[in-house]
Design a protein around this motif. Structure first.
Motif, PDB file in Angstrom:
ATOM      1  N   ALA A 109      -5.419   2.381  14.976  1.00  0.00           N
ATOM      2  CA  ALA A 109      -6.492   2.535  15.848  1.00  0.00           C
ATOM      3  C   ALA A 109      -7.893   2.541  15.441  1.00  0.00           C
ATOM      4  CB  ALA A 109      -6.296   3.895  16.769  1.00  0.00           C
ATOM      5  N   ILE A 110      -7.947   2.989  13.898  1.00  0.00           N
ATOM      6  CA  ILE A 110      -9.249   2.914  13.274  1.00  0.00           C
ATOM      7  C   ILE A 110      -9.521   1.679  12.102  1.00  0.00           C
ATOM      8  CG2 ILE A 110      -9.257   5.453  13.236  1.00  0.00           C
ATOM      9  CD1 ILE A 110      -8.363   5.782  10.481  1.00  0.00           C
ATOM     10  N   GLY A 111      -8.428   0.974  12.438  1.00  0.00           N
ATOM     11  CA  GLY A 111      -8.513  -0.296  11.772  1.00  0.00           C
ATOM     12  C   GLY A 111      -7.992  -0.418  10.378  1.00  0.00           C
ATOM     13  N   PHE A 112      -7.182   0.438   9.830  1.00  0.00           N
ATOM     14  CA  PHE A 112      -6.739   0.510   8.578  1.00  0.00           C
ATOM     15  C   PHE A 112      -5.439  -0.488   8.543  1.00  0.00           C
ATOM     16  CE2 PHE A 112      -8.519   4.011   5.815  1.00  0.00           C
ATOM     17  CZ  PHE A 112      -9.720   4.163   6.455  1.00  0.00           C
ATOM     18  N   ALA A 113      -4.828  -0.542   9.484  1.00  0.00           N
ATOM     19  CA  ALA A 113      -3.546  -1.450   9.919  1.00  0.00           C
ATOM     20  C   ALA A 113      -3.820  -2.370  10.925  1.00  0.00           C
ATOM     21  CB  ALA A 113      -2.409  -0.497   9.855  1.00  0.00           C
ATOM     22  N   SER A 114      -3.275  -3.604  10.716  1.00  0.00           N
ATOM     23  CA  SER A 114      -3.197  -4.426  11.904  1.00  0.00           C
ATOM     24  C   SER A 114      -2.210  -3.850  13.050  1.00  0.00           C
ATOM     25  CB  SER A 114      -2.773  -5.734  11.571  1.00  0.00           C
ATOM     26  OG  SER A 114      -1.466  -5.895  11.041  1.00  0.00           O
ATOM     27  N   GLN A 115      -2.081  -4.617  13.929  1.00  0.00           N
ATOM     28  CA  GLN A 115      -1.217  -4.177  14.995  1.00  0.00           C
ATOM     29  C   GLN A 115       0.355  -4.321  14.728  1.00  0.00           C
ATOM     30  OE1 GLN A 115      -1.754  -2.338  17.830  1.00  0.00           O
ATOM     31  NE2 GLN A 115      -3.743  -2.260  16.940  1.00  0.00           N
ATOM     32  N   SER A 116       0.498  -5.326  13.587  1.00  0.00           N
ATOM     33  CA  SER A 116       1.748  -5.610  13.084  1.00  0.00           C
ATOM     34  C   SER A 116       2.107  -4.665  11.905  1.00  0.00           C
ATOM     35  CB  SER A 116       1.947  -7.022  12.641  1.00  0.00           C
ATOM     36  OG  SER A 116       1.104  -7.194  11.471  1.00  0.00           O
ATOM     37  N   GLY A 117       1.065  -3.783  11.606  1.00  0.00           N
ATOM     38  CA  GLY A 117       1.491  -2.700  10.525  1.00  0.00           C
ATOM     39  C   GLY A 117       1.094  -3.196   9.016  1.00  0.00           C
ATOM     40  N   GLU A 118       0.422  -4.359   9.046  1.00  0.00           N
ATOM     41  CA  GLU A 118      -0.147  -4.818   7.643  1.00  0.00           C
ATOM     42  C   GLU A 118      -1.412  -4.084   7.272  1.00  0.00           C
ATOM     43  OE1 GLU A 118      -0.234  -8.927   7.744  1.00  0.00           O
ATOM     44  OE2 GLU A 118       1.937  -9.185   8.307  1.00  0.00           O
ATOM     45  N   PRO A 119      -1.460  -3.499   6.313  1.00  0.00           N
ATOM     46  CA  PRO A 119      -2.762  -2.901   5.719  1.00  0.00           C
ATOM     47  C   PRO A 119      -4.091  -3.859   5.931  1.00  0.00           C
ATOM     48  CG  PRO A 119      -0.986  -2.041   4.346  1.00  0.00           C
ATOM     49  CD  PRO A 119      -0.269  -3.170   5.033  1.00  0.00           C
ATOM     50  N   THR A 120      -5.055  -3.414   6.484  1.00  0.00           N
ATOM     51  CA  THR A 120      -6.461  -4.468   6.271  1.00  0.00           C
ATOM     52  C   THR A 120      -7.214  -4.248   5.259  1.00  0.00           C
ATOM     53  OG1 THR A 120      -7.666  -2.672   7.488  1.00  0.00           O
ATOM     54  CG2 THR A 120      -6.313  -4.264   9.108  1.00  0.00           C
ATOM     55  N   GLU A 121      -8.068  -5.018   5.233  1.00  0.00           N
ATOM     56  CA  GLU A 121      -9.111  -4.907   4.108  1.00  0.00           C
ATOM     57  C   GLU A 121      -9.859  -3.619   4.005  1.00  0.00           C
ATOM     58  OE1 GLU A 121     -10.711  -6.230   0.665  1.00  0.00           O
ATOM     59  OE2 GLU A 121      -9.300  -7.328   1.878  1.00  0.00           O
ATOM     60  N   ARG A 122     -10.009  -3.025   5.426  1.00  0.00           N
ATOM     61  CA  ARG A 122     -10.439  -1.623   5.360  1.00  0.00           C
ATOM     62  C   ARG A 122      -9.682  -0.466   4.561  1.00  0.00           C
ATOM     63  NH1 ARG A 122     -12.382   0.435  11.447  1.00  0.00           N
ATOM     64  NH2 ARG A 122     -13.972  -0.728  10.693  1.00  0.00           N
ATOM     65  N   TRP A 123      -8.438  -0.805   4.630  1.00  0.00           N
ATOM     66  CA  TRP A 123      -7.572   0.069   4.014  1.00  0.00           C
ATOM     67  C   TRP A 123      -7.721   0.058   2.616  1.00  0.00           C
ATOM     68  CZ3 TRP A 123      -2.322   2.409   5.851  1.00  0.00           C
ATOM     69  CH2 TRP A 123      -1.636   2.937   4.661  1.00  0.00           C
ATOM     70  N   LYS A 124      -7.761  -1.107   1.905  1.00  0.00           N
ATOM     71  CA  LYS A 124      -8.052  -1.602   0.691  1.00  0.00           C
ATOM     72  C   LYS A 124      -9.382  -0.963   0.320  1.00  0.00           C
ATOM     73  CE  LYS A 124      -4.969  -5.403   1.264  1.00  0.00           C
ATOM     74  NZ  LYS A 124      -4.799  -6.958   1.373  1.00  0.00           N
ATOM     75  N   GLN A 125     -10.430  -1.107   1.065  1.00  0.00           N
ATOM     76  CA  GLN A 125     -11.782  -0.607   0.466  1.00  0.00           C
ATOM     77  C   GLN A 125     -11.855   0.726   0.706  1.00  0.00           C
ATOM     78  OE1 GLN A 125     -14.268  -2.431   3.444  1.00  0.00           O
ATOM     79  NE2 GLN A 125     -14.288  -4.531   2.322  1.00  0.00           N
ATOM     80  N   TYR A 126     -11.035   1.495   1.405  1.00  0.00           N
ATOM     81  CA  TYR A 126     -11.184   2.972   1.371  1.00  0.00           C
ATOM     82  C   TYR A 126     -10.494   3.476   0.116  1.00  0.00           C
ATOM     83  CZ  TYR A 126     -10.064   7.618   2.737  1.00  0.00           C
ATOM     84  OH  TYR A 126      -9.998   9.300   3.005  1.00  0.00           O
ATOM     85  N   ARG A 127      -9.544   2.713  -0.367  1.00  0.00           N
ATOM     86  CA  ARG A 127      -8.872   3.308  -1.483  1.00  0.00           C
ATOM     87  C   ARG A 127      -9.638   3.368  -2.705  1.00  0.00           C
ATOM     88  NH1 ARG A 127      -4.931   0.868  -3.969  1.00  0.00           N
ATOM     89  NH2 ARG A 127      -4.290   2.947  -4.673  1.00  0.00           N
ATOM     90  N   ASN A 128     -10.922   2.496  -2.753  1.00  0.00           N
ATOM     91  CA  ASN A 128     -11.763   2.330  -4.032  1.00  0.00           C
ATOM     92  C   ASN A 128     -12.790   3.292  -3.563  1.00  0.00           C
ATOM     93  OD1 ASN A 128     -10.355   0.281  -4.952  1.00  0.00           O
ATOM     94  ND2 ASN A 128     -11.457  -1.205  -3.858  1.00  0.00           N
TER      95      ASN A 128
END
Length: 72
Positions: A53-72
């Motif tokens: 819902a917050i865009g950290f993962a796609s509807q299929s469950g794959e982590p999005t760019e937002r997830w990767k940016q948050y880690r940094n």
């Protein structure tokens, strides 16, 4: 009316976000992956829907760019 995911213990969201900063990016976000990080309660399962819902993962469950940016 739109329905939004929720979790019984909102503090788990913060703890999960802190955890994903410390671990690698998974190939797919799933209940099994969430449990492998120590979030094993049935009450923790909504974390998957919340991350989608917050865009950290796609509807299929794959982590999005937002997830990767948050880690940094």
């Amino acid at each position: 009316m739109a329905e939004y995911p929720y979790i019984a213990n909102a503090a788990k969201i913060r703890k999960f976000l802190e955890t994903i900063q410390a671990v690698g990016v998974p190939p797919k976000l799933s209940i099994k992956y969430v449990a492998s990080l120590g979030f094993k309660s049935a009450n923790d399962r909504p974390l998957v829907a919340i991350m989608k819902a917050i865009g950290f993962a796609s509807q299929s469950g794959e982590p999005t760019e937002r997830w990767k940016q948050y880690r940094n």
